[in-house]
Write a protein that holds these residues in place. Structure first.
Motif, PDB file in Angstrom:
ATOM      1  N   ASP A   1     119.626  29.398  11.223  1.00  0.00           N
ATOM      2  CA  ASP A   1     119.090  30.944  11.003  1.00  0.00           C
ATOM      3  C   ASP A   1     117.507  30.872  11.345  1.00  0.00           C
ATOM      4  OD1 ASP A   1     119.439  29.999   7.671  1.00  0.00           O
ATOM      5  OD2 ASP A   1     117.421  30.673   8.365  1.00  0.00           O
TER       6      ASP A   1
ATOM      7  N   THR B   1     118.501  27.736  -7.455  1.00  0.00           N
ATOM      8  CA  THR B   1     118.673  28.972  -6.787  1.00  0.00           C
ATOM      9  C   THR B   1     117.458  29.736  -6.722  1.00  0.00           C
ATOM     10  OG1 THR B   1     119.879  31.062  -6.405  1.00  0.00           O
ATOM     11  CG2 THR B   1     119.695  30.071  -8.605  1.00  0.00           C
ATOM     12  N   SER B   2     117.327  30.525  -5.433  1.00  0.00           N
ATOM     13  CA  SER B   2     116.177  31.538  -5.555  1.00  0.00           C
ATOM     14  C   SER B   2     116.834  32.842  -5.560  1.00  0.00           C
ATOM     15  CB  SER B   2     115.355  31.407  -4.149  1.00  0.00           C
ATOM     16  OG  SER B   2     116.032  31.674  -3.181  1.00  0.00           O
ATOM     17  N   LYS B   3     117.955  33.074  -5.784  1.00  0.00           N
ATOM     18  CA  LYS B   3     118.368  34.513  -5.631  1.00  0.00           C
ATOM     19  C   LYS B   3     118.759  34.908  -7.231  1.00  0.00           C
ATOM     20  CE  LYS B   3     120.654  32.507  -1.644  1.00  0.00           C
ATOM     21  NZ  LYS B   3     122.041  32.009  -0.813  1.00  0.00           N
TER      22      LYS B   3
ATOM     23  N   LEU C   1     125.244  24.524  -2.306  1.00  0.00           N
ATOM     24  CA  LEU C   1     124.890  23.407  -1.561  1.00  0.00           C
ATOM     25  C   LEU C   1     125.318  22.129  -2.231  1.00  0.00           C
ATOM     26  CD1 LEU C   1     121.449  24.325  -0.170  1.00  0.00           C
ATOM     27  CD2 LEU C   1     123.388  24.069   1.120  1.00  0.00           C
TER      28      LEU C   1
HETATM   29  P1  ADP Z   1     122.828  29.868  -4.079  1.00  0.00           P
HETATM   30  O1  ADP Z   1     123.139  30.221  -2.628  1.00  0.00           O
HETATM   31  O2  ADP Z   1     124.045  30.312  -5.115  1.00  0.00           O
HETATM   32  O3  ADP Z   1     121.564  30.188  -4.789  1.00  0.00           O
HETATM   33  P2  ADP Z   1     123.014  27.303  -3.024  1.00  0.00           P
HETATM   34  O4  ADP Z   1     123.050  25.989  -3.331  1.00  0.00           O
HETATM   35  O5  ADP Z   1     123.859  27.784  -1.849  1.00  0.00           O
HETATM   36  O6  ADP Z   1     123.086  28.225  -4.157  1.00  0.00           O
HETATM   37  O7  ADP Z   1     121.575  27.485  -2.135  1.00  0.00           O
HETATM   38  C1  ADP Z   1     120.290  26.982  -3.212  1.00  0.00           C
HETATM   39  C2  ADP Z   1     119.190  27.688  -2.515  1.00  0.00           C
HETATM   40  O8  ADP Z   1     118.900  27.109  -1.261  1.00  0.00           O
HETATM   41  C3  ADP Z   1     119.247  29.158  -2.403  1.00  0.00           C
HETATM   42  O9  ADP Z   1     119.255  29.929  -3.508  1.00  0.00           O
HETATM   43  C4  ADP Z   1     118.121  29.384  -1.321  1.00  0.00           C
HETATM   44  O10 ADP Z   1     116.903  29.587  -2.108  1.00  0.00           O
HETATM   45  C5  ADP Z   1     118.071  27.872  -0.766  1.00  0.00           C
HETATM   46  N1  ADP Z   1     118.607  28.234   0.696  1.00  0.00           N
HETATM   47  C6  ADP Z   1     119.963  27.688   1.047  1.00  0.00           C
HETATM   48  N2  ADP Z   1     120.062  28.058   2.467  1.00  0.00           N
HETATM   49  C7  ADP Z   1     119.147  28.566   2.879  1.00  0.00           C
HETATM   50  C8  ADP Z   1     118.612  29.162   4.064  1.00  0.00           C
HETATM   51  N3  ADP Z   1     119.481  29.101   5.039  1.00  0.00           N
HETATM   52  N4  ADP Z   1     117.177  29.539   4.423  1.00  0.00           N
HETATM   53  C9  ADP Z   1     116.613  29.620   3.254  1.00  0.00           C
HETATM   54  N5  ADP Z   1     116.718  29.247   1.915  1.00  0.00           N
HETATM   55  C10 ADP Z   1     117.920  28.793   1.617  1.00  0.00           C
END
Ligand code: ADP
Length: 517
Positions: free
Chosen positions: A449, A468-470, A478
């Protein structure tokens, strides 16, 4: 010259017979009179003492002795003649003798006595003990060295970190070192006499017996086997058994020597690790299910919310005066479309539940990717984000649980959508790709992306759970995805790409003819 008179008068020695006897004797023979003067000194005596007969005849026999004994000799002789108590005559003893060159040597002296009616004479037979003493000394030394070695060996055996058992051919233990005693919880005394097979777990007896036979039959000289014993305290002891046979001088099997290397803690660690792995897999399955359920709830929420808003809009159009029927029908058609989508999602939930017991099967990777993209459309359409699937330029076959791999792809796409959403100016479409290689036996999938990428400080922990950053993120996506990919024999990693993120994972290609479970 005195004559010796044996009982059989025919054997009475003539002077020449006597000379022949003296000359033939292997031992030194010295004849002295009652004053100790040497009367006869045979050839063996000449060789032993280094004097010629002429040199010693008439001399006191003390010259053949070290001075300390020589001085006392006359006294001994006189005492004997006075008391007739023999101290050496007929007894023999070990003495020290002296050569002409003054060297002293050990000798065995036997003394006989005879008389010619007037005077008494003594015959001394002297045998050199130098060589015998040397041999005795050497023997004593080697015996003491042997004893030292034996002690050393015992100490070594007792302190050896491995258990050592000496076992008779009938299986009875005849010796055990301390390590073997510790290993089994018995003293050496208690172990001695026990039958080796009685200590084994019954399950291990047959295999051990088979190997034992191959040793006694001579078809093998040693064998190595994993064995288990019942320790005195009831616990199971795991060992590697190295067993060899000891042969006697005739080449017959005499006994066995068994070396026992304790591997109990290693086996326990392996058991614990596998239990831990199982627990982890269980937790993984549970969290995978939880993660998917919450994702699906989220997916279902979208069309339901859309249906609700279409229906409200439709009601408002119908309530108008006059009602806007064409527009209402259009809105109802949209609501219908959304309900079909919701139905599809429910169908996928069913598939997911069925998939708990799914086996891995040969699948085209493209189909999995397309399905995942299809699922993600709910999100992309509502958020106005494009997924570019055109780069899917290979169609490799893999043997996988396709629902799980779909979940991985979907998770990567969702993250890409989250990263892309709201970025201004609007970034290019998310790219989804798949190819064979560069490793020839692996397929590679990537989701790329242009949403700005992962902040540098997060990269290290990206795959750790709960990162997580969300605000509504779980941080599990992941980490679960990586577990799934690893379980399939692949790798999942993050690559820093220009203006965005690129997640890549690999899967082993299906080998020709391989069908899966
Ligand atoms: P979640 O989506 O529930 O936070 P994930 O394990 O999927 O958990 O991802 C962990 C963190 O990795 C996300 O919160 C985000 O900060 C970062 N991340 C994952 N994929 C991306 C991406 N395509 N671009 C930027 N940051 C990402």
């Amino acid at each position: 010259m005195p004559s010796i008179a044996p009982s059989d008068s025919r054997l009475e020695l003539t002077p020449s017979g006597f000379a022949a006897l003296m000359g033939a004797a292997a031992d030194a023979i010295v004849i002295i009179d009652e004053h100790g003067r040497i009367l006869n000194f045979n050839g063996a005596a000449e060789r032993l003492f280094g004097y010629s007969s002429e040199q010693v005849l008439g001399e006191n026999v003390a010259i053949l002795m070290p001075s300390k004994h020589g001085l006392q000799h006359d006294t001994y002789l006189r005492n004997y003649l006075d008391t007739r108590i023999p101290r050496i005559i007929g007894i023999g003893r070990k003495v020290e003798a002296k050569r002409q060159d003054a060297t002293v040597f050990p000798a065995e002296l036997s003394v006989g006595e005879y008389s010619d009616g007037n005077s008494v004479f003594f015959v001394g037979i002297i045998r050199d003990l130098t060589e015998r003493e040397r041999q005795d000394n050497a023997l004593r030394q080697s015996e003491s060295r042997l004893r030292e070695r034996e002690q050393e060996l015992n100490v070594t055996l007792d302190n050896a970190p491995i258990g050592i058992l000496s076992i008779a051919l009938d299986g009875r233990i005849i010796g055990a070192n301390q390590a073997a005693c510790r290993l089994m919880g018995y003293s050496e005394q208690e172990l001695t006499g026990k039958v080796y097979f009685d200590l084994l777990l019954p399950q291990d007896v047959a295999a051990t017996e088979m190997h034992r036979q191959s040793l006694t039959e001579g078809s093998a000289e040693t064998f190595v086997l994993n064995n288990r014993y019942l320790h005195r305290d009831g616990s199971v002891v795991h060992v590697v058994l190295h067993c060899g046979v000891v042969f006697d001088v005739h080449g017959e099997a005499e006994r066995f020597v068994a070396q026992l290397v304790d591997r109990t803690s290693q086996v326990r660690a392996e058991q614990e690790a596998s239990e831990f792995r199982e627990r982890l897999a269980h937790v993984d399955r549970i969290s995978t299910m939880g993660e998917m359920a919450s994702g699906i709830a989220h997916e279902i929420n979208q069309p339901l919310a859309a249906i609700s808003s279409y229906v409200q809009a439709c009601r408002r159009r119908i309530e108008r005066n006059p009602p806007d029927i064409p527009r209402s029908l259009e809105l109802l058609a949209r609501a219908d479309e959304q309900s079909l989508r919701a139905g599809k999602i429910v169908e996928r939930v069913r598939a997911l539940i069925r998939s708990q017991d799914r086996l891995r099967e040969r699948t085209r990777l493209n189909e999995i990717l397309s399905d995942a993209v299809q699922l993600a459309r709910v999100d992309t359409n509502t958020r106005g984000i494009q997924i570019n699937e055109n780069v899917v330029d290979a169609s490799p076959e893999v043997i996988v649980d396709s629902i799980q791999i779909q979940q991985v792809v979907l998770n990567l796409i969702r993250n890409a959508i989250d990263a892309t959403e709201g970025v201004e100016p609007r970034p290019p479409a998310i790219e989804l790709g798949c190819q064979v290689g560069p490793e020839e036996d692996m397929a590679r999938v990537w989701v790329r992306d242009f949403g700005g990428g992962v902040p540098q400080e997060m990269v290290e922990q990206l795959f750790e759970p709960f990162v997580t950053s969300k605000s509504l993120g779980t941080g599990m996506g992941l980490s679960i995805s990586r577990t799934i990919v690893k379980a399939h024999g692949g790798q999942l990693w993050y690559e820093n790409a220009e203006d965005g993120a690129c997640f890549v994972f690999t899967l082993p290609l299906a080998v020709t003819g391989e069908q899966g479970d």
